[in-house]
Design a protein around this motif. Structure first.
Motif, PDB file in Angstrom:
ATOM      1  N   PHE B  80       0.804  -1.215   0.000  1.00 62.11           N
ATOM      2  CA  PHE B  80       0.000   0.000   0.000  1.00 62.11           C
ATOM      3  C   PHE B  80       0.846   1.279   0.000  1.00 62.11           C
ATOM      4  O   PHE B  80       0.584   2.206   0.749  1.00 62.11           O
ATOM      5  CB  PHE B  80      -0.981  -0.003   1.179  1.00 62.11           C
ATOM      6  CG  PHE B  80      -1.799  -1.255   1.225  1.00 62.11           C
ATOM      7  CD1 PHE B  80      -2.862  -1.425   0.348  1.00 62.11           C
ATOM      8  CD2 PHE B  80      -1.482  -2.296   2.087  1.00 62.11           C
ATOM      9  CE1 PHE B  80      -3.599  -2.591   0.357  1.00 62.11           C
ATOM     10  CE2 PHE B  80      -2.213  -3.466   2.097  1.00 62.11           C
ATOM     11  CZ  PHE B  80      -3.279  -3.615   1.227  1.00 62.11           C
ATOM     12  N   CYS B  81       1.886   1.294  -0.816  1.00 64.97           N
ATOM     13  CA  CYS B  81       2.711   2.495  -0.889  1.00 64.97           C
ATOM     14  C   CYS B  81       2.118   3.481  -1.881  1.00 64.97           C
ATOM     15  O   CYS B  81       2.372   4.675  -1.817  1.00 64.97           O
ATOM     16  CB  CYS B  81       4.151   2.154  -1.267  1.00 64.97           C
ATOM     17  SG  CYS B  81       4.341   1.392  -2.884  1.00 64.97           S
ATOM     18  N   GLY B  82       1.333   2.990  -2.824  1.00 65.26           N
ATOM     19  CA  GLY B  82       0.690   3.890  -3.766  1.00 65.26           C
ATOM     20  C   GLY B  82       1.581   4.389  -4.889  1.00 65.26           C
ATOM     21  O   GLY B  82       1.250   5.333  -5.583  1.00 65.26           O
ATOM     22  N   ARG B  83       2.740   3.763  -5.058  1.00 64.07           N
ATOM     23  CA  ARG B  83       3.646   4.192  -6.135  1.00 64.07           C
ATOM     24  C   ARG B  83       3.025   3.938  -7.503  1.00 64.07           C
ATOM     25  O   ARG B  83       3.264   4.682  -8.456  1.00 64.07           O
ATOM     26  CB  ARG B  83       4.983   3.458  -6.049  1.00 64.07           C
ATOM     27  CG  ARG B  83       5.922   4.003  -5.027  1.00 64.07           C
ATOM     28  CD  ARG B  83       6.518   5.324  -5.440  1.00 64.07           C
ATOM     29  NE  ARG B  83       7.635   5.182  -6.378  1.00 64.07           N
ATOM     30  CZ  ARG B  83       8.059   6.163  -7.163  1.00 64.07           C
ATOM     31  NH1 ARG B  83       7.444   7.326  -7.146  1.00 64.07           N
ATOM     32  NH2 ARG B  83       9.079   5.982  -7.960  1.00 64.07           N
ATOM     33  N   ASP B  86       0.984   6.735  -8.533  1.00 61.84           N
ATOM     34  CA  ASP B  86       1.835   7.884  -8.872  1.00 61.84           C
ATOM     35  C   ASP B  86       2.280   7.845 -10.321  1.00 61.84           C
ATOM     36  O   ASP B  86       2.312   8.867 -10.996  1.00 61.84           O
ATOM     37  CB  ASP B  86       3.115   7.894  -8.012  1.00 61.84           C
ATOM     38  CG  ASP B  86       2.854   8.321  -6.587  1.00 61.84           C
ATOM     39  OD1 ASP B  86       1.683   8.636  -6.285  1.00 61.84           O
ATOM     40  OD2 ASP B  86       3.802   8.338  -5.794  1.00 61.84           O
TER      41      ASP B  86
END
Lengths: 548, 170
Positions: B80-83, B86
């Motif tokens: 769940f880093c969301g890279r 991005d």
């Protein structure tokens, strides 16, 4: 700066070259034969404190192994890296453990993982790899695949102890800290004589993973998962290393945001520890209240970064998430509430006589031993050693803020508690200063390009002490070598001193007093010195005064 | 002793702080990084998300027998880093506030998106997805658009051939 270089002139012929890696890091090249003289010079003349040894398999580059001995010169605000090149086919180097006790673990680790022989090292046993690991397989060598699992048949751990002690097992799961570690307490009657530590049950090979599979911008996310409490420090430290090695200019605003989040992490980590310390003492009310006060801090982190714990906002060159203007008031409001509740809690805590009596005078670590083991963080500061990376080797935005570094001369568990208690107040103050001065502008550097085979070194003051990372960059935006030294790695060996001649019932508290983080670094058996019997004792029973 | 009594008073005035989750829903703030949501209609199969994914939760496989590029997302590995959100050029991935994701069935944790591959007009080998080419073609200048249907290797050969024809290389 030049003063430091000229001070090495006395060692002419023994030092082959001196270079600056960056402003605060000096790289000194020497030979295995001159190593002792150089190390003696740094520790005695320059008052350097041992930090770690970094082993690098650089055979692909220059056909040799590198051993890099790191010393922190706190007064001169510099790190000195002493590099020794070792023969690629048969790496051998004299052991410095007889000079510096703190080097024991580092040398055993390099022997396990890189196969470098340390001549005259006092302890031939394994440290990192399990006892059943095949001889001659060295995981961090470049020819070994990161998927390799070289387990042989099961072999039990062989603790070293004299004939006349009782060994009390403690672990493999510390019933109060909930992390895998194994201590063996050697007791005579009810007094602890010596301890044996066997850890690294949770050694996950993160360094190898980073070197083998990940790209430079993926590692911050893995680095953050080294520790479950203070993971952000690893992420920041790693990014700083790469930024230093590649000469990337990080925007000012990003540095402020990093410092701010680091301080929020320190507040929550210290409150967590205070709770655990109360729990170990059997004062569960204190535990409940400490964690109640901690919860708004966790929510604050969630608001600012998008997650309670693994913040995931770091990239090489800055941060990913900006601080919104509307959140600043909320941060100050929450911090004021936390400060108010915390002040009341500390007032109650220090008013409970039993707590104070248990803490005062137990787990003594004298200053000279603290230097010899190279302890870091609150443990060092409680032993009259004024060491704080934020002041000694400023990074991020710490050069722009003013704060007190609490130092105590009592060297006991009480001092370690008081250091942490004061640091929470300082952290709240630091955050307010940072918010006042927060500059505007971009948060991420553009054009992040990293040349191959550049070296970088950096340190960050984690809640537990000095966290150290070293990177040698590789080809195709990967790292060639990534070394992590978490703070507990320096503090756990010093337990040998703290627990010496200490009553058994104080042992759990003393172990907890260094705020050990075993996943970061990587168990207690009680053995009767008189009969050689071994007992497995629940921590709770120990804390209540268990007798063999 | 007095201080201890004060603590009881304090505790009573604060009351119960434990929330009755899961009977009362837990609130997360705006900007919380939860479950990434994939919009299959927007995905062009450029593999950017797979390249930045640290834990290998997003992987790509080209199936040449079916002529598809398959995006496989496994929630069990996601950090769940969301890279991915991005770097997604078409905003096909958005990060939601959803965090209650546990399931007894492993299949609930998997997501597959198939995107049609396109063949090189010169050598007939699959080289990228149809949607990817469409997106790229829209951004190109006149004159080079014709070369879009040719794979990078053939394009290189073509460029060399035309150079030789011009007499630039011998």
């Amino acid at each position: 700066m030049h003063q430091l270089i000229s001070s090495f002139e006395g060692l002419q012929g023994k030092v082959k070259g001196i270079n600056y890696l960056n402003d605060g890091v000096v790289l000194v090249d020497t030979t295995p034969n001159s190593l002792f003289d150089v190390v003696n010079f740094i520790t005695r003349e320059l008052k350097g404190i041992f930090t770690v040894i970094i082993g690098v398999d650089a055979r692909e580059i220059d056909g040799s192994f590198h051993n890099i001995y790191v010393f922190s010169l706190d007064e001169l605000k510099k790190y000195v890296l002493v590099r020794v090149m070792l023969e690629g086919s048969d790496p051998k180097v004299p052991s410095i453990t007889p000079l510096i006790k703190g080097a024991d673990w580092s040398e055993r680790e390099i022997r396990d993982l890189l196969g470098i022989k340390f001549i005259n090292h006092p302890d031939p046993r394994k440290l990192i790899v399990p006892e059943s690991w095949h001889d001659g397989v060295f995981p961090l060598r470049k020819e070994v695949s990161y998927k390799l699992r070289a387990h042989g048949p099961y072999e039990p751990y062989q603790p070293r102890r004299s004939e006349d002690v009782i060994a009390l097992p403690y672990g493999p799961y510390h019933p109060l800290l909930h992390e895998p570690e194994y201590f063996e307490l050697h007791v005579k009657g009810e007094t602890v004589i010596d301890i044996e530590y066997r850890g690294f049950h949770v050694h996950r090979g993160i360094e190898k993973l980073g070197e083998a599979r990940l790209t430079i911008n993926q590692i911050p996310f893995v680095a953050e998962r080294i520790c479950g409490i203070c993971g952000y420090v690893h992420s920041v430290c790693y990014c700083q290393v790469i930024e230093g090695a590649a000469g990337i200019e990080v925007p000012e605003r990003a540095l402020y945001i990093r410092s701010l989040i680091l301080e929020i992490e320190r507040i929550h980590s210290h409150l967590l520890w205070l709770g655990v310390a109360c729990h170990v003492l059997g004062f569960d009310t204190g535990f409940m209240h400490a964690w109640r006060i901690r919860e708004p801090v966790m929510h604050l982190a969630e608001l600012l970064t998008g997650n309670r714990k693994t913040y995931g906002i770091n990239l090489v060159g800055g941060v990913r998430r900006d601080l919104k203007e509307e959140h600043i008031d909320k941060v100050i409001k929450v911090l004021n509430e936390v400060k108010e509740g915390y002040t009341k809690f500390i007032n109650y805590l220090t008013g409970v006589r039993e707590v104070i009596k248990r803490l005062e005078g137990s787990g003594l670590l004298p200053r000279t031993e603290a230097i010899s083991y190279g302890v870091v963080g609150p443990v060092a500061r409680a032993s009259a050693l004024k060491r704080d990376v934020r002041v000694d080797h400023p990074y991020a935005a710490y050069k722009d803020v003013y704060f007190k570094v609490p130092v105590y001369n009592d060297c006991d568990n009480m001092a370690r508690l008081m250091v942490r208690v004061e640091e929470v107040f300082e952290s709240i103050d630091i955050i307010k200063q940072l918010l006042d001065k927060l500059p505007k502008g971009p948060i991420l550097a553009e054009n992040v390009e990293v040349a191959e085979y550049r070296e970088g070194f950096s340190a960050v003051e984690a809640p537990r002490g000095e966290d150290v990372h070293y990177v040698m960059t590789g080809k195709y935006s990967r790292v060639y070598r990534w070394k992590v030294r978490a703070p507990s790695y320096s503090n756990i060996p010093a337990l040998k001193v703290m627990l010496h001649e200490c009553p058994l019932s104080d042992a759990p508290l003393t172990i907890a007093s260094i705020d050990p983080c075993f996943s970061c670094t990587d168990r207690l058996i009680v053995v009767d010195v008189n009969t050689g019997k071994r007992f497995k004792v629940p921590m709770r029973a120990l804390a209540k005064g268990w007798r063999p | 002793m007095r201080k201890r009594l004060q603590l009881i008073k304090e505790a009573l005035s604060i009351g119960v702080v434990t929330r009755k989750y899961p009977f009362i829903p837990a609130e997360v703030p705006e900007g919380f990084r939860g479950l990434p949501q994939f919009d299959a209609s927007k995905c062009i199969g450029c593999t950017a998300c797979g390249n930045v994914c640290t834990p290998n939760a997003i992987t790509f496989v080209d199936d040449t027998s079916l002529g598809i590029r398959r995006l496989e997302y496994y929630l069990g590995r996601c950090i769940f880093c969301g890279r991915c959100a991005d770097v997604c050029p078409t905003s096909a991935i958005t990060i939601t506030k959803e965090f209650e994701l546990a399931s007894l069935n492993d299949r609930d944790l998997r997501l597959v998106i198939d995107i049609k591959l396109i063949k090189c007009q010169s050598c007939g080998r699959y080289f990228t997805t149809f949607r990817h080419l469409n997106t790229v073609a829209g951004k190109l200048q006149e004159g080079v658009v014709d070369l879009v249907n040719i794979c990078p290797e053939c394009r290189r050969k073509l460029a060399l051939d035309s150079l030789i024809k011009l007499g630039g290389l011998k």
